[in-house]
Design a protein around this motif. Structure first.
Motif, PDB file in Angstrom:
ATOM      1  N   ALA A  15      35.405  72.793  44.302  1.00 31.53           N
ATOM      2  CA  ALA A  15      34.444  72.894  45.220  1.00 31.53           C
ATOM      3  C   ALA A  15      32.868  72.525  44.859  1.00 31.53           C
ATOM      4  O   ALA A  15      32.250  72.014  45.511  1.00 31.53           O
ATOM      5  N   ALA A  16      32.552  72.883  43.671  1.00 33.93           N
ATOM      6  CA  ALA A  16      31.263  72.631  43.077  1.00 33.93           C
ATOM      7  C   ALA A  16      31.019  71.195  43.009  1.00 33.93           C
ATOM      8  O   ALA A  16      30.003  70.482  43.450  1.00 33.93           O
ATOM      9  N   GLU A  17      32.197  70.477  42.536  1.00 34.12           N
ATOM     10  CA  GLU A  17      32.242  69.050  42.329  1.00 34.12           C
ATOM     11  C   GLU A  17      32.242  68.347  44.018  1.00 34.12           C
ATOM     12  O   GLU A  17      31.303  67.333  43.841  1.00 34.12           O
ATOM     13  N   ALA A  18      32.722  68.980  44.580  1.00 33.11           N
ATOM     14  CA  ALA A  18      32.821  68.470  45.971  1.00 33.11           C
ATOM     15  C   ALA A  18      31.254  68.496  46.784  1.00 33.11           C
ATOM     16  O   ALA A  18      30.874  67.564  47.389  1.00 33.11           O
ATOM     17  N   ALA A  19      30.918  69.626  46.401  1.00 27.87           N
ATOM     18  CA  ALA A  19      29.291  70.083  47.093  1.00 27.87           C
ATOM     19  C   ALA A  19      28.379  68.942  46.404  1.00 27.87           C
ATOM     20  O   ALA A  19      27.629  68.433  47.208  1.00 27.87           O
ATOM     21  N   SER A  20      28.663  68.782  45.241  1.00 28.13           N
ATOM     22  CA  SER A  20      27.638  67.766  44.556  1.00 28.13           C
ATOM     23  C   SER A  20      27.615  66.669  45.125  1.00 28.13           C
ATOM     24  O   SER A  20      26.812  65.673  45.142  1.00 28.13           O
ATOM     25  N   ALA A  21      28.952  65.894  45.291  1.00 29.79           N
ATOM     26  CA  ALA A  21      29.300  64.740  45.802  1.00 29.79           C
ATOM     27  C   ALA A  21      28.819  64.629  47.110  1.00 29.79           C
ATOM     28  O   ALA A  21      28.222  63.515  47.453  1.00 29.79           O
ATOM     29  N   MET A  22      28.822  65.752  47.886  1.00 32.11           N
ATOM     30  CA  MET A  22      28.503  65.649  49.281  1.00 32.11           C
ATOM     31  C   MET A  22      26.965  65.335  49.191  1.00 32.11           C
ATOM     32  O   MET A  22      26.545  64.652  50.380  1.00 32.11           O
ATOM     33  N   GLN A  34      35.448  58.848  50.986  1.00 37.41           N
ATOM     34  CA  GLN A  34      36.420  58.354  52.281  1.00 37.41           C
ATOM     35  C   GLN A  34      35.927  59.167  53.427  1.00 37.41           C
ATOM     36  O   GLN A  34      35.733  58.673  54.544  1.00 37.41           O
ATOM     37  N   ALA A  35      35.693  60.527  53.357  1.00 36.68           N
ATOM     38  CA  ALA A  35      35.047  61.301  54.446  1.00 36.68           C
ATOM     39  C   ALA A  35      33.772  60.659  54.763  1.00 36.68           C
ATOM     40  O   ALA A  35      33.695  60.905  55.921  1.00 36.68           O
ATOM     41  N   HIS A  36      33.031  60.240  54.069  1.00 34.50           N
ATOM     42  CA  HIS A  36      31.605  59.926  54.335  1.00 34.50           C
ATOM     43  C   HIS A  36      31.777  58.593  55.215  1.00 34.50           C
ATOM     44  O   HIS A  36      31.179  58.487  56.175  1.00 34.50           O
ATOM     45  N   ALA A  45      25.110  64.158  47.163  1.00 29.14           N
ATOM     46  CA  ALA A  45      24.847  62.825  46.711  1.00 29.14           C
ATOM     47  C   ALA A  45      25.110  61.648  47.871  1.00 29.14           C
ATOM     48  O   ALA A  45      24.327  60.635  47.927  1.00 29.14           O
ATOM     49  N   ALA A  46      25.844  62.031  48.451  1.00 29.11           N
ATOM     50  CA  ALA A  46      26.574  60.864  49.562  1.00 29.11           C
ATOM     51  C   ALA A  46      25.542  60.672  50.568  1.00 29.11           C
ATOM     52  O   ALA A  46      25.226  59.707  51.303  1.00 29.11           O
TER      53      ALA A  46
END
Length: 107
Positions: free
Chosen positions: A13-20, A49-51, A22-23
């Motif tokens: 979740a933390a990694e996904a939030a950070s990547a989100m 991919q979702a972005h 940044a996207a």
């Protein structure tokens, strides 16, 4: 955290939030990202991919808006053309009436 609510581990979740973050915009759907991560993608790849999906949806919406604008412009042009044709016929009638009146007066 929304990603934890979607069933991700706190680390993912933390990694996904950070990547989100940044996207950047448009922000992808969190549930879709979580599904991709749960499906085996790493969080950064899932966000990417979702972005891209979100960006494609945004572009498709813009294209639909452009097509609607072009269709509206075509309708307005057709209406203006029809109005010009009506005015032209009216002018031709006036000219014909004036010519007939002049011919009748001369006779």
């Amino acid at each position: 955290d929304a990603f934890v609510k979607e069933g991700l581990s706190p680390e993912d979740a933390a990694e996904a939030a950070s990547a989100m973050l940044a996207a950047g915009p448009p922000q992808p759907d969190i549930a879709a990202v979580a599904d991709l991560i749960e499906g085996g993608l790493d969080p950064e790849e899932a966000i990417a991919q979702a972005h891209n999906i979100a960006k494609n949806k945004e572009n498709a919406a813009a294209a639909r808006g452009l097509a609607a604008s072009e269709e509206e412009a075509a309708k307005k042009a057709a209406a203006a053309e029809e109005q010009a044709a009506v005015k032209s016929k009216l002018e031709q009638s006036k000219v014909a009436a004036a010519q007939k009146a002049a011919a009748d007066k001369a006779a």
